[in-house]
Design an enzyme around this catalytic site. Structure first.
Site, PDB file in Angstrom:
ATOM      1  N   ASP A  80       8.097 -20.776  -1.621  1.00  0.00           N
ATOM      2  CA  ASP A  80       8.786 -19.494  -1.723  1.00  0.00           C
ATOM      3  C   ASP A  80       8.876 -18.808  -0.370  1.00  0.00           C
ATOM      4  O   ASP A  80       8.015 -18.992   0.507  1.00  0.00           O
ATOM      5  CB  ASP A  80       8.034 -18.553  -2.672  1.00  0.00           C
ATOM      6  CG  ASP A  80       8.221 -18.954  -4.123  1.00  0.00           C
ATOM      7  OD1 ASP A  80       9.168 -19.710  -4.407  1.00  0.00           O
ATOM      8  OD2 ASP A  80       7.419 -18.505  -4.961  1.00  0.00           O
ATOM      9  N   GLU A 132       4.496  14.243  -9.493  1.00  0.00           N
ATOM     10  CA  GLU A 132       4.322  14.458  -8.053  1.00  0.00           C
ATOM     11  C   GLU A 132       3.095  13.737  -7.507  1.00  0.00           C
ATOM     12  O   GLU A 132       2.699  13.950  -6.364  1.00  0.00           O
ATOM     13  CB  GLU A 132       4.203  15.968  -7.748  1.00  0.00           C
ATOM     14  CG  GLU A 132       5.477  16.746  -8.001  1.00  0.00           C
ATOM     15  CD  GLU A 132       6.642  16.212  -7.199  1.00  0.00           C
ATOM     16  OE1 GLU A 132       6.491  16.028  -5.966  1.00  0.00           O
ATOM     17  OE2 GLU A 132       7.712  15.970  -7.789  1.00  0.00           O
ATOM     18  N   ARG A 184       2.110 -15.512  -9.890  1.00  0.00           N
ATOM     19  CA  ARG A 184       2.602 -16.780  -9.359  1.00  0.00           C
ATOM     20  C   ARG A 184       1.545 -17.504  -8.524  1.00  0.00           C
ATOM     21  O   ARG A 184       1.629 -18.706  -8.325  1.00  0.00           O
ATOM     22  CB  ARG A 184       3.846 -16.547  -8.503  1.00  0.00           C
ATOM     23  CG  ARG A 184       5.039 -16.017  -9.266  1.00  0.00           C
ATOM     24  CD  ARG A 184       6.177 -15.690  -8.316  1.00  0.00           C
ATOM     25  NE  ARG A 184       6.661 -16.876  -7.623  1.00  0.00           N
ATOM     26  CZ  ARG A 184       7.559 -17.718  -8.113  1.00  0.00           C
ATOM     27  NH1 ARG A 184       8.060 -17.515  -9.316  1.00  0.00           N
ATOM     28  NH2 ARG A 184       7.941 -18.766  -7.407  1.00  0.00           N
ATOM     29  N   PRO A 243       3.739   6.078  -3.522  1.00  0.00           N
ATOM     30  CA  PRO A 243       4.571   6.007  -2.315  1.00  0.00           C
ATOM     31  C   PRO A 243       3.781   6.013  -1.015  1.00  0.00           C
ATOM     32  O   PRO A 243       4.274   5.545   0.012  1.00  0.00           O
ATOM     33  CB  PRO A 243       5.464   7.252  -2.425  1.00  0.00           C
ATOM     34  CG  PRO A 243       5.430   7.632  -3.861  1.00  0.00           C
ATOM     35  CD  PRO A 243       4.078   7.244  -4.355  1.00  0.00           C
TER      36      PRO A 243
END
Length: 249
Positions: A170, A117, A155, A90
């Site tokens: 894209d 965590e 990709r 995160p």
């Protein structure tokens, strides 16, 4: 490209990586993905790889020794070299198309899927070269973000898609959202395909698509326009769009 995935749950990848474009890339030998179970390097009979955090607090923290042993195993399997070691967490930098292009240039990636965590900070200090996040929200672990990164990166590998133009069209590839797409039938209910797409005039179609991409980006993600290096044609089109909007207001 070779990708080694360090994870507590290798079985999570069997569905997404055994179908569609990634499966075809693996079958063609363009992409090799190896799954390394961190628990195999626990070093104890219970295969424990986490412990309570020093200083107190809720949850558990992934220990450094199992992860580092797993990395050493990968290093030995890859001839003693590790190119990029990516930690999904995160606190990482936001993953975007520029990251996908950058990572796709590598011959070898190692992706660590964080859990609980987090991981012992010393893994970051000793081994991690890049930390990435796919968004400002909480997930159970790093496996799903790792799947997103691998899909976006694959990709960009030459030969993975049928036509490289497919990737280049894209959304985000060139910094803009993608223009609208249409196919048969020509008329669906009361909604026809725009006449210009039926004209066969390639230059007019190209300009229409660029205009639509700029318009959609202006409406939905104006922040991308500040990052995009616009050419003189783009600036002219944007000026026309803004003047038209202002005239209606």
């Amino acid at each position: 490209m070779k990708i080694d995935m360090l994870t507590l749950f290798p079985e999570m990848f069997s569905g997404p990586f055994d179908s569609s474009i990634i499966k075809r890339a693996r079958d063609k030998g363009l992409l090799e993905i190896n799954f390394v179970d961190i628990r195999d390097f626990a070093g104890n009979k219970h295969n424990t790889v986490d412990d309570t955090p020093y200083g107190g607090g809720a949850g558990m923290v992934l220990q450094a020794p199992p992860i580092m042993r797993a990395l050493e195993h990968v290093r030995s399997q890859r001839g003693g070299l590790l190119a990029r070691v990516v930690l999904m967490c995160p606190t990482g930098l936001p993953f975007n198309q520029n990251w996908a292009r950058d990572l796709a240039r590598e011959e070898h990636l190692v992706i660590i899927c964080g859990h609980y965590e987090g991981i012992d900070e010393r893994v970051r200090e000793l081994a991690v070269t890049d930390e990435l996040s796919i968004g400002d929200y909480v997930l159970t672990g790093g496996e799903l973000p790792a799947m997103v990164v691998v899909d976006a990166v694959s990709r960009m590998i030459p030969g993975v898609l049928g036509e490289q133009a497919s990737a280049e069209d894209d959304s985000f590839y060139q910094g803009l959202l993608e223009y609208p797409q249409y196919t048969r039938p020509r008329l669906y209910g009361d909604l026809p395909v725009p006449e210009i797409l039926m004209s066969g005039h390639h230059e007019k179609i190209r300009r229409w698509r660029r205009r639509q991409a700029l318009l959609k980006t202006l409406e939905r993600r104006p922040d991308l326009l500040r990052e995009e290096v616009l050419n003189s044609e783009d600036r002219d089109i944007l000026l026309e769009i803004i003047e038209k909007i202002q005239s209606v207001i």
